[in-house]
Design a protein around this motif. Sequence first.
Motif, short mmCIF file in Angstrom:
data_model
loop_
_atom_site.label_atom_id
_atom_site.label_comp_id
_atom_site.label_asym_id
_atom_site.label_seq_id
_atom_site.Cartn_x
_atom_site.Cartn_y
_atom_site.Cartn_z
N GLY A 133 1.10 -1.28 -0.21
CA GLY A 133 0.08 -0.27 -0.40
C GLY A 133 0.93 1.23 0.13
N GLU A 134 1.98 1.13 -0.89
CA GLU A 134 2.45 2.74 -1.27
C GLU A 134 2.09 3.87 -1.28
N ILE A 135 0.70 3.55 -2.31
CA ILE A 135 0.88 4.96 -2.81
C ILE A 135 -0.62 4.57 -2.64
N VAL A 136 -1.97 4.94 -1.67
CA VAL A 136 -3.12 5.33 -1.10
C VAL A 136 -3.42 6.22 -1.09
N VAL A 137 -4.28 7.05 -2.61
CA VAL A 137 -5.30 8.23 -2.85
C VAL A 137 -6.32 8.34 -2.20
N LYS A 138 -7.15 9.62 -2.78
CA LYS A 138 -8.62 9.97 -1.87
C LYS A 138 -8.81 11.12 -2.70
N GLY A 139 -10.66 10.34 -3.08
CA GLY A 139 -10.97 11.57 -4.35
C GLY A 139 -11.90 10.45 -4.62
#
Length: 186
Positions: A107-113
């Motif tokens: 889960g190195e890059i988890v983004v929200k949007g």
Amino acid sequence: MSTRRTIAAIALALTAPFALSACGTSFGAQTNQQYQAAVGSNLRHGPVEVHNGLFVDNGDGTATFSGALLADEDQTIESVSVDGAAKKLARPIQLKADTLLTLGPAGEIVVKGDEVAEGAYVTISFAATPGGDASVEVPVVGRTSMYESVAKRPSPSATAQAAEEESAPAEPETDSDDEDTSPPSQ
């Protein structure tokens, strides 16, 4: 004209289109064209290559990047932007030269949007030092059994391990000649 010659001429006229149709493909035949059989997107040039890059929708307004990164020289990625929205990473991603690094399980890059939802395409840009930015448009896929190994959020063990590596004191060097450096006896 004899009956034999007539039959031969008719047979030749009927089979010629089939025999000659393969000649029309030339060197530009579709079998010589590159295609991408995977779901994710590829970027095969620039400071950072992206292989099979995609986001997996976590169903809670977040999405996790999954893919592999490759660079010709050592690179450090401290932030990414998704459709222009910058995100500083919890810990930098270190790329070693000519070594493929798989992202997603930790889960190195988890983004929200809202824009990062199943069925959409988003542009992710990796800010690599010293190479510069590398951008690629990637799909957002739904979480299925195929993507169960992709983390929904950063792994606590990976974050703790990174913090431990950063804060671990160096081992003191000894000047003692008492150490046994001989190979173990059998």
